[in-house]
Structures are given as C-alpha cells and as structure tokens.
Design a protein around this motif. Structure first.
Motif, PDB file in Angstrom:
ATOM      1  N   TYR A 105      -4.156 -15.044  10.140  1.00 22.22           N
ATOM      2  CA  TYR A 105      -2.496 -14.780  10.329  1.00 22.22           C
ATOM      3  C   TYR A 105      -2.165 -15.058  11.747  1.00 22.22           C
ATOM      4  O   TYR A 105      -2.735 -15.192  12.582  1.00 22.22           O
ATOM      5  N   TYR A 126      -8.447  -2.416  -2.997  1.00 24.90           N
ATOM      6  CA  TYR A 126      -6.979  -2.642  -2.808  1.00 24.90           C
ATOM      7  C   TYR A 126      -6.754  -3.486  -1.545  1.00 24.90           C
ATOM      8  O   TYR A 126      -7.714  -4.052  -0.938  1.00 24.90           O
ATOM      9  N   TYR A 147       0.844  -0.707   8.540  1.00 24.03           N
ATOM     10  CA  TYR A 147      -0.077  -0.893   9.472  1.00 24.03           C
ATOM     11  C   TYR A 147       0.887  -0.535  10.714  1.00 24.03           C
ATOM     12  O   TYR A 147       1.788  -0.718  11.185  1.00 24.03           O
ATOM     13  N   PHE A 163      -4.656  -0.482   9.356  1.00 19.66           N
ATOM     14  CA  PHE A 163      -4.250   0.274   8.006  1.00 19.66           C
ATOM     15  C   PHE A 163      -3.882   1.585   8.098  1.00 19.66           C
ATOM     16  O   PHE A 163      -4.600   2.338   8.538  1.00 19.66           O
ATOM     17  N   GLN A 183      -1.357   2.559   1.750  1.00 21.74           N
ATOM     18  CA  GLN A 183      -0.853   1.431   0.746  1.00 21.74           C
ATOM     19  C   GLN A 183      -0.220   2.270  -0.404  1.00 21.74           C
ATOM     20  O   GLN A 183      -0.671   3.406  -0.853  1.00 21.74           O
ATOM     21  N   ARG A 215      -2.257   4.716  -2.800  1.00 20.15           N
ATOM     22  CA  ARG A 215      -3.483   3.955  -3.394  1.00 20.15           C
ATOM     23  C   ARG A 215      -4.738   3.974  -1.994  1.00 20.15           C
ATOM     24  O   ARG A 215      -5.675   3.597  -2.315  1.00 20.15           O
ATOM     25  N   GLY A 216      -4.088   4.148  -1.106  1.00 14.78           N
ATOM     26  CA  GLY A 216      -5.223   3.984   0.084  1.00 14.78           C
ATOM     27  C   GLY A 216      -4.713   4.677   1.247  1.00 14.78           C
ATOM     28  O   GLY A 216      -3.424   4.595   1.484  1.00 14.78           O
ATOM     29  N   ARG A 217      -5.593   5.009   2.238  1.00 12.93           N
ATOM     30  CA  ARG A 217      -5.262   5.618   3.212  1.00 12.93           C
ATOM     31  C   ARG A 217      -5.990   5.284   4.356  1.00 12.93           C
ATOM     32  O   ARG A 217      -7.381   5.542   4.083  1.00 12.93           O
ATOM     33  N   SER A 256       3.198  -6.760  -1.455  1.00 15.35           N
ATOM     34  CA  SER A 256       2.468  -7.664  -2.257  1.00 15.35           C
ATOM     35  C   SER A 256       3.069  -7.334  -3.602  1.00 15.35           C
ATOM     36  O   SER A 256       3.409  -6.453  -4.178  1.00 15.35           O
ATOM     37  N   ILE A 316       1.594  -7.115  -6.526  1.00  8.65           N
ATOM     38  CA  ILE A 316       0.668  -6.195  -7.162  1.00  8.65           C
ATOM     39  C   ILE A 316      -0.303  -5.429  -6.088  1.00  8.65           C
ATOM     40  O   ILE A 316      -0.281  -5.805  -5.193  1.00  8.65           O
ATOM     41  N   GLU A 317      -1.136  -4.494  -6.945  1.00 11.79           N
ATOM     42  CA  GLU A 317      -1.866  -3.765  -5.819  1.00 11.79           C
ATOM     43  C   GLU A 317      -2.954  -4.674  -5.197  1.00 11.79           C
ATOM     44  O   GLU A 317      -3.295  -4.322  -4.102  1.00 11.79           O
ATOM     45  N   THR A 318      -3.725  -5.457  -6.194  1.00  9.89           N
ATOM     46  CA  THR A 318      -4.693  -6.098  -5.364  1.00  9.89           C
ATOM     47  C   THR A 318      -4.857  -7.551  -6.134  1.00  9.89           C
ATOM     48  O   THR A 318      -3.860  -7.936  -7.200  1.00  9.89           O
ATOM     49  N   LEU A 378      -0.445 -10.392   1.193  1.00 10.50           N
ATOM     50  CA  LEU A 378       0.483  -9.532   2.016  1.00 10.50           C
ATOM     51  C   LEU A 378       1.733 -10.228   2.777  1.00 10.50           C
ATOM     52  O   LEU A 378       1.388 -11.308   3.407  1.00 10.50           O
TER      53      LEU A 378
END
Lengths: 114, 115
Positions: free
Chosen positions: A36, A99, B35, B45, B48, B55-57, B94, B96-98, B104
C-alpha cells in the motif's frame, strides 16, 4: 507470531533512478501479500497484491513486486521513480483463510530528489 | 463513485473524555474494518464488522468498541481517552467479509489528538 519487517525507515532516490523497497514477513504458511502507498494526509491506496501463482506481480503506477518464498520476502520495485512517488509505503500480510485482517509493517518513507 | 468517507477529519479531545468516529463504506460494501495508525508506525487492526456482526478484534482494550448499522456505516467509540490514543484512525471497507476479490479500500482517516 505473525509480523512484517520493512528494514528501511527512510529511502532517498533521485528522480529517474530505480527503486527497491524491502519487505520480509514471518508467518506459519504463505500469506496473502500486499503493498500500500500513503501520501500525506491521505488514506492507504493498494498498489498490488499476491495471492498465488506467478511470483512477479504487476501493480498500478508502474510498480511491481516479487515474492520469494525461500527468503520470506516481497520486495517492491519500480524501474524509474517520478517525483510524485514520494510517499510512505507499507507492506502487509493477511491470513488466506481468515477474515480481512491485515498486518502491516512500519513503513518506508520515500523521498525523491529532482 | 464515492470512496470510503470518514468524519470528522480532525478531532482534539482531553484525557478521560470519550470520542465517536464515523465511517461510511463504499456503496455496496458490507464489511467495515477499523485500524489505528500511531505516528511513525504502520496501521494496527482494531475491529472488523460484517453484516452488523463483529468478525474480528485486535489487541485493544475494552475502552474501544464499535458497531455497524443496517446501512453498513460504522462507528468507533473510545472511552476514557489516554494520551496514547492519539493517532490516525482509518476505516476500510470491502465487498464481503473475506476472499481474494475483496480488497480493502481505505478512507483518509480521522486524526485524533488527545491532550
């Protein structure tokens, strides 16, 4: 632990010179790999990505990167740098099966001399 | 097409206060991630969200929380602000999720300064 290392904090090149920015990763398997770019006051723009297949990937703005599994590296290159390329560059990895969480390196700040 | 939009662009808060940052994803994108980018470091991160569910932490204290609304926009909340929370907060969306075809897309961020 998963990590990304960008060994060069600052790099200065002359306009028209070639460029290589280094990126090494530590990961259990081959991750997805990204570069990036971030200009001052801006968000991150995706230059290129590697998921699988051909280890030399082409991106936007004339950039390319080469994945070398044996060296756990994903170095970014450009044959001729333009003054507008001055920015901060970030290498990132992602778990292919997980994910959409990116792990970033600390970045390399590129300065371009006229 | 509008990209990821974040508001406000800059914010100054005092230690102990709380802050709410907002993000609108690209139209059609259902996943939003947050982020934190401390000066001189790469982004880290935080969260999400996909379809309004976490979905994620990342490794952040419980002072950080977020939510996603039915229109897929998102808020990041930080309570009991510390000086170390001063950073650029980036939102990314994004499709979808993945997945391979769901890169991104980042907004320009909110610059938070805690004094």
């Amino acid at each position: 632990a998963q990590s990304v290392t960008q060994p060069d904090i600052h790099i200065t090149v002359s306009e028209g010179a070639s460029l290589e920015l280094r990126c090494n990763y530590s990961y259990g398997a081959t991750p997805y790999l990204f570069w990036y770019v971030q200009s001052p006051g801006q968000g991150l723009q995706l230059l290129l990505k590697y998921f699988s297949g051909d280890t030399l990937v082409q991106g936007i703005k004339g950039f390319e990167a080469e994945f070398k599994r044996s060296q756990s590296s994903f170095n970014l290159r450009k044959p001729s740098v333009h003054w507008s390329d001055a920015a901060e560059y970030f290498c990132a990895v992602r778990n292919p099966g997980g994910y959409n969480k990116l792990i970033f390196g600390a970045g390399t700040r590129l300065a371009v001399h006229p | 097409d509008a990209g990821v939009t974040q508001s406000p662009t800059h914010l100054i808060k005092t230690r102990g206060q709380h802050v709410t940052l907002r993000c609108s994803p690209i139209s059609g994108h259902k996943s939003v991630s947050w982020y934190q980018q401390v000066l001189g470091q790469g982004p880290q991160f935080i969260f999400q969200y996909y379809e309004k569910e976490e979905r994620g932490r990342g490794n952040f204290p419980d002072r950080f929380s977020a939510r996603q609304f039915p229109n897929y926009s998102s808020e990041l909340n930080v309570n009991a602000l510390l000086l170390g929370d001063s950073a650029l907060y980036l939102c990314a969306s994004s499709l979808i999720e993945t997945g391979d075809d769901s890169p991104l897309h980042f907004g320009n961020g909110t610059r938070l300064t805690v004094t």
